[in-house]
Scaffold this active site. Structure first.
Site, mmCIF file in Angstrom:
data_model
loop_
_atom_site.group_PDB
_atom_site.id
_atom_site.type_symbol
_atom_site.label_atom_id
_atom_site.label_comp_id
_atom_site.label_asym_id
_atom_site.label_seq_id
_atom_site.Cartn_x
_atom_site.Cartn_y
_atom_site.Cartn_z
ATOM 1 N N HIS A 148 0.884 -1.011 0.146
ATOM 2 C CA HIS A 148 -0.011 -0.080 -0.150
ATOM 3 C C HIS A 148 1.097 1.196 -0.087
ATOM 4 O O HIS A 148 1.896 1.323 0.553
ATOM 5 C CB HIS A 148 -0.907 0.006 1.371
ATOM 6 C CG HIS A 148 -2.114 0.930 1.145
ATOM 7 N ND1 HIS A 148 -1.954 2.221 1.066
ATOM 8 C CD2 HIS A 148 -3.378 0.863 0.740
ATOM 9 C CE1 HIS A 148 -3.150 2.746 1.170
ATOM 10 N NE2 HIS A 148 -4.066 1.775 0.657
ATOM 11 N N ASP A 200 -7.913 -4.868 0.649
ATOM 12 C CA ASP A 200 -8.480 -5.869 -0.515
ATOM 13 C C ASP A 200 -8.346 -7.260 -0.080
ATOM 14 O O ASP A 200 -9.207 -8.115 -0.388
ATOM 15 C CB ASP A 200 -7.867 -5.257 -1.977
ATOM 16 C CG ASP A 200 -8.048 -3.899 -2.262
ATOM 17 O OD1 ASP A 200 -9.354 -3.570 -2.388
ATOM 18 O OD2 ASP A 200 -6.962 -3.485 -2.461
#
Length: 262
Positions: A148, A200
């Site tokens: 990320h 996710d």
């Protein structure tokens, strides 16, 4: 131009209509008629009811509510920035949200948890995890659901969704996707450069174990993120200054060219 009160109402309407759209599209794809929402159900409960045509277990409603809250907003991600960029021209909320949807549908943004589920299905079972990951790394394939721009450790949203994915798996007696996800995470953390799961990764197994097909994962992301997008548009319009990033040309200079007459 619309008034502040009218724009607030537009934000509420969009937030209410998104789950209605997604549920109706899902049912049409199955050859079924849409289901009207019920006034006695809350947002997440109604969404699942409109999708499946009957009330879902309390744990599934709690999981959907949690997913919607955790995905509602997350600083200047690609879709939110798109919405604010459009809003900064004093374009309307619908245009800004349409632009946000265009950014969200990209596989590196809103399509990431769908890609996670496709990866899990491709791997298939526990015994195939290690060879699959080794082959993917040798081919320099991106392992979806990891890494990320903001977090250099485990995404705190992933921590919450991991626990809920496990609970859903236990309740539905269908925890194989969660178990595979946890093993994949352990392998990713054992590598030379540990890569941590993002929001996710565990949302994929959670939704899939709830009986939601992966084709709906990105639309469900939009059902959640409309709250954030519309709020950003309201904020941008309230204190607007056009967003105009600077660019620096780094290409060749002083190139010869033929005059138009030649």
């Amino acid at each position: 131009s619309v008034s502040e009160a009218e724009e607030n109402l537009n934000a509420l309407r969009l937030t209410a209509k998104f789950p209605t759209f997604v549920a109706a599209i899902y049912r049409f794809s199955k050859g079924l008629l849409p289901v009207d929402p019920r006034e006695d159900l809350d947002h997440a409960d109604n969404f699942l009811y409109m999708m499946f045509g009957e009330r879902q277990p309390d744990l599934s409603v709690k999981a959907m509510d949690m997913g919607l809250v955790l995905h509602a907003d997350h600083e200047f991600n690609a879709s939110t920035f798109s919405a604010r960029e459009i809003a900064s021209t004093m374009s309307d909320m619908y245009s800004a949200v349409t632009g946000a949807i265009g950014a969200l549908k990209g596989p590196l943004h809103g399509g990431a948890n769908e890609a996670v589920m496709k990866m899990l299905i491709e791997i298939g079972n526990m015994s195939n995890i290690e060879p699959w990951l080794a082959k993917a790394r040798s081919e320099k394939r991106k392992i979806m659901g990891f890494g990320h721009r903001v977090y250099k450790t485990k995404d705190p949203r992933a921590e919450v969704l991991e626990g809920m994915s496990e609970q859903i798996g236990i309740a539905t007696k269908n925890r194989s996707w969660f178990d595979m996800s946890r093993v994949i995470e352990s392998y990713m953390l054992k590598s030379e450069k540990p890569i941590y799961p993002n929001v996710d990764f565990y949302s994929a197994s959670m939704y899939y174990q709830m009986g939601i097909p992966f084709e709906l994962f990105t639309p469900i992301f939009a059902v959640s993120r409309i709250a954030g997008w519309s709020t950003h548009v309201l904020e941008q319009h309230a204190r607007n200054r056009i967003i105009r990033p600077a660019a620096e040309y780094t290409g060749p200079e002083s190139l010869p060219y033929l005059p138009i007459v030649e």
